[in-house]
Enzyme design. Structure first.
Site, PDB file in Angstrom:
ATOM      1  N   LYS A  11       1.802   3.413 -12.528  1.00  0.00           N
ATOM      2  CA  LYS A  11       0.958   2.235 -12.741  1.00  0.00           C
ATOM      3  C   LYS A  11      -0.498   2.686 -12.776  1.00  0.00           C
ATOM      4  O   LYS A  11      -0.966   3.367 -11.863  1.00  0.00           O
ATOM      5  CB  LYS A  11       1.161   1.221 -11.616  1.00  0.00           C
ATOM      6  N   ASP A 138       2.122  -4.108  -4.549  1.00  0.00           N
ATOM      7  CA  ASP A 138       2.122  -3.644  -5.936  1.00  0.00           C
ATOM      8  C   ASP A 138       3.504  -3.686  -6.576  1.00  0.00           C
ATOM      9  O   ASP A 138       3.642  -3.405  -7.769  1.00  0.00           O
ATOM     10  CB  ASP A 138       1.601  -2.201  -6.016  1.00  0.00           C
TER      11      ASP A 138
END
Length: 293
Positions: A11, A138
């Protein structure tokens, strides 16, 4: 039954505004997130009891298996899906650890996707998102790894964004930077706001037309965690300087809380050239040319 397999892509925070610290101590953020071609791999053997084995080039840095987000995600899934089938997971760890790449969160999200498939759940089943939120802030954005805007504490997500592909080089100087330490170094008191440009709720349509247009938009929005991360790990600055010195680099920035930094380039060819140059100067670093989507 054959092993089931899922990718856990890195990410990348293309932008990261820390808008303020809430009274409960958590930080509200706004971030445009994209995902790289580089990542970990997660395998599931559904015919064996719940367990985890970690292998791969960065396995040693991943810490005790019992603390891994893979098992936390599996247990969170089981709490929400009574009678769920689980299994034995093998995590092939390729990404650097504590690197600002959301590696552990992406691993956990891959686990949830595998368990959803094994148990016949749709990927938009609310129990999946609930398990993701319970596992880590996340993890929800990694459930469906496509570019999108993330706000709050990672719990407010936009629909996927059709951003143009961005050629990039990821560089990690092999220094672990724990996220909690970076936020402490930021030094925001509960209830305080962090001055800076306002992060839009939507991307301007003009920024979606090309990689160059998107880079121009990104240039106006910083990563607010860069200054505290640089204070804790000055080596990050060396990595950024090496990337910025390359004629191929168009925008250089840190991802997440560091220590991974990235340079955006015009093409895959120029990204590969820049990666070779950085590796020639720092052969011990983790360097990956990739495409962000």
């Amino acid at each position: 039954m054959e092993l089931m397999r899922a990718r856990a892509p890195a990410k990348i925070n293309l932008t990261l505004r820390i808008e303020g610290r809430r009274a409960d101590g958590f930080h509200d953020l706004a971030s445009l997130v994209a995902f790289a071609g580089a990542g970990d791999l997660v395998f599931l053997d559904p015919d064996r009891p719940l367990a985890l084995e970690v292998s791969g080039p960065t396995a040693a840095a991943a810490g005790p298996d019992a603390d891994n987000l893979v098992l936390r995600a599996a247990r969170a899934f089981a709490e929400r899906v009574p009678g769920a089938r689980l299994g034995r997971f093998v995590l092939e760890k390729r990404l650097p650890v504590a690197a600002g790449l959301g590696g552990g969160s992406s691993d956990a999200a891959a686990v949830l996707r595998l368990l959803a498939g094994l148990n016949g759940l749709a990927l938009d089943d609310p129990r999946l998102f609930s398990a993701a939120r319970a596992t880590g802030s996340d993890v929800p954005v990694c459930l469906d790894p496509r570019a999108r805007l993330m706000r709050g504490v990672g719990d407010r997500l936009s629909a996927p964004l059709a951003v143009p592909p961005l050629s990039a080089v990821l560089v990690n100087c092999r220094v672990a930077v724990p996220t909690a330490g970076v936020f402490r170094a930021l030094g925001l008191a509960p209830g305080a706001a962090l001055p800076g440009p306002t992060h839009p709720d939507d991307l301007p349509e003009a920024s979606m037309g090309s990689g160059a247009a998107l880079r121009a938009f990104l240039a106006g929005l910083p990563n607010d965690l860069e200054p505290p991360a640089l204070a804790l790990a000055p080596e990050i600055g060396r990595a950024m300087d090496l990337l910025a010195a390359g004629p191929e680099a168009r925008l250089v920035r840190m991802s997440g809380s560091g220590a991974t930094v990235f340079a955006l380039t015009d093409s895959c060819r120029t990204a590969a050239a820049l990666a070779r140059r950085v590796l020639a100067q720092e052969p011990g670093w983790w360097v990956k040319p990739t495409v962000l989507r």
